[in-house]
Scaffold this motif. Structure first.
Motif, short mmCIF file in Angstrom:
data_model
loop_
_atom_site.label_atom_id
_atom_site.label_comp_id
_atom_site.label_asym_id
_atom_site.label_seq_id
_atom_site.Cartn_x
_atom_site.Cartn_y
_atom_site.Cartn_z
N GLN A 1 4.56 8.96 4.27
CA GLN A 1 5.21 10.05 3.56
C GLN A 1 6.34 9.54 2.68
OE1 GLN A 1 6.11 12.36 7.07
NE2 GLN A 1 4.40 13.77 6.73
N LEU A 2 7.11 8.60 3.21
CA LEU A 2 8.22 8.02 2.46
C LEU A 2 7.71 7.25 1.24
CD1 LEU A 2 11.32 7.65 2.45
CD2 LEU A 2 10.98 5.54 3.75
N TYR A 3 6.63 6.52 1.43
CA TYR A 3 6.07 5.75 0.31
C TYR A 3 5.54 6.70 -0.77
CZ TYR A 3 3.47 2.21 -2.26
OH TYR A 3 3.01 1.38 -3.25
N THR B 1 -0.09 0.66 -9.14
CA THR B 1 0.21 2.05 -8.80
C THR B 1 0.82 2.83 -9.97
OG1 THR B 1 2.34 1.32 -7.84
CG2 THR B 1 0.49 1.63 -6.33
N ASP B 2 0.94 2.18 -11.12
CA ASP B 2 1.46 2.85 -12.31
C ASP B 2 0.29 3.49 -13.05
OD1 ASP B 2 2.79 3.74 -14.54
OD2 ASP B 2 3.27 1.73 -15.32
N ARG C 1 -6.98 7.03 -6.45
CA ARG C 1 -6.66 7.45 -5.09
C ARG C 1 -5.15 7.71 -4.99
NH1 ARG C 1 -9.69 3.49 -0.79
NH2 ARG C 1 -9.12 5.20 0.59
N ARG C 2 -4.76 8.46 -3.96
CA ARG C 2 -3.34 8.58 -3.66
C ARG C 2 -2.78 7.18 -3.46
NH1 ARG C 2 -2.92 11.83 1.35
NH2 ARG C 2 -2.56 9.81 2.32
N GLN C 3 -1.56 6.92 -3.95
CA GLN C 3 -1.08 5.55 -4.03
C GLN C 3 -0.99 4.83 -2.68
OE1 GLN C 3 0.14 8.00 -5.98
NE2 GLN C 3 0.65 7.20 -8.01
N ALA D 1 -5.78 -0.13 0.90
CA ALA D 1 -7.15 -0.62 0.75
C ALA D 1 -7.20 -1.86 -0.15
CB ALA D 1 -8.04 0.48 0.17
N PHE D 2 -6.40 -1.85 -1.21
CA PHE D 2 -6.35 -2.97 -2.15
C PHE D 2 -5.85 -4.23 -1.44
CE2 PHE D 2 -4.59 -5.59 -5.53
CZ PHE D 2 -5.46 -5.40 -6.59
N TYR D 3 -4.79 -4.09 -0.65
CA TYR D 3 -4.23 -5.23 0.09
C TYR D 3 -5.25 -5.80 1.07
CZ TYR D 3 -1.53 -7.69 3.67
OH TYR D 3 -1.10 -8.63 4.58
#
Length: 324
Positions: A259-261, A152-153, A116-118, A124-126
């Protein structure tokens, strides 16, 4: 020769729906010469096997059973594929998987993984970890954690698997409906297995509810008085009440924050795109404004908050009473 296929997730990419469909269609899989391994499988996923490897390494309790089943299946020459599925595999160092299941390096191996997009993934993971009592830190702190950095890597994840299993065929997929076969994650996955979709049996999947921001704030406040396993019980007691505003998706970032993330991953996603999806014009769709009016959403949240607080506090008091 029999091929081994490992579906490694990642978490929150339709894994529950995929695994439920695999479990419901074991007869179809058998007709299609696919063995959905029974070792270390709890219900529909191989989470017991993956967790045992994660926690105990080569001393895991399924070691002998896995090799016994594997040898039996190979000797039968009945199956073209042995299938394992657990999103937890994506959270284990691949070299640890190799150490614990070395037989995988001797067979044709395919690794299927969805991304998924990060920003969507970490959110969702959190939520999944918090509702299961696995974390009790605010989302802002989670974003700065080593766990968040590692999950996220995406380049690092696939590099690890390719280095540990250099002969493996890695099949990465982007988790967006527009990319799925028939717009459906289950159909997409079964097509990767070369299974006849017209014979696929489907039933309703139990919704894996994600707590809303308000529910998260209440659970975090309760964490000062309850341990993680108790927070999980409190969440489960309240979720069956179908409370308004109890569940929500993508409500932990503002659009600007999102957007920043996402911008943090511009360079690494460019590499990921060029390496694994060179034919796709775009890797992930960019963040967009929520379709619903923001003011209406805020009004609803204000109206629902007292109801949620009352329900979760009652669940907490009930749990306390059960223990006394």
């Amino acid at each position: 020769m029999t091929e081994v296929v490992i579906h490694i997730g990642t978490p929150k990419t339709g894994t529950t729906a995929i695994q439920q469909a695999l479990s419901e269609n074991e007869e179809l899989l058998d007709r299609e010469s696919i063995w959905f391994s029974k070792v270390g499988r709890h219900r529909a996923a191989h989470n017991d096997l993956a967790n045992a490897i994660l926690r105990h390494g080569k001393a895991h309790r399924f070691y002998d059973k896995f090799f016994e089943e594997f040898d039996k299946i190979m000797a039968s020459q009945k199956y073209r594929m042995v299938l394992l599925s657990s999103e937890i595999f994506s959270l284990i160092r691949p070299n640890r998987v190799l150490q614990c299941l070395p037989i995988l390096s001797d067979k044709p191996l395919k690794i299927i993984v969805y991304f998924r997009r990060q920003d969507q993934y970490v959110e969702a993971f959190y939520k999944q970890r918090l509702k299961n009592g696995r974390t009790v830190i605010p989302f802002s702190e989670f974003l700065e954690s080593r766990v968040c950095e590692r999950i996220t890597d995406y380049n690092g994840l696939l590099k690890g698997w390719s280095e540990s299993f250099p002969a493996a065929v890695i099949v990465p997929r982007v988790y967006q409906r527009i990319n799925f076969t028939d717009g459906d994650i289950v159909s997409d996955f079964f097509e990767l297995l070369s299974v006849n979709l017209s014979s696929l049996s489907r039933s309703d999947v139990e919704r894996n509810l994600s707590p809303s921001r308000d529910v998260i704030d209440i659970l975090l406040a309760l964490s000062a008085h309850f341990k993680g396993s108790d927070l999980r019980k409190i969440f489960r007691k309240a979720k069956g009440q179908n409370l308004p505003g109890f569940s929500a998706k993508e409500d932990l970032f503002t659009l600007a924050e999102r957007q920043l993330y996402c911008a943090k991953f511009d360079q690494t996603n460019k590499t990921f795109h060029q390496t694994y999806f060179p034919q796709k014009p775009e890797l992930f769709s960019p963040p967009a404004q929520a379709s619903r009016d923001q003011r209406a959403m805020l009004f609803e949240a204000d109206r629902n908050r007292p109801v949620l607080l009352t329900a979760l506090l009652k669940a907490a008091f009930d749990l306390k009473a059960e223990k006394n």
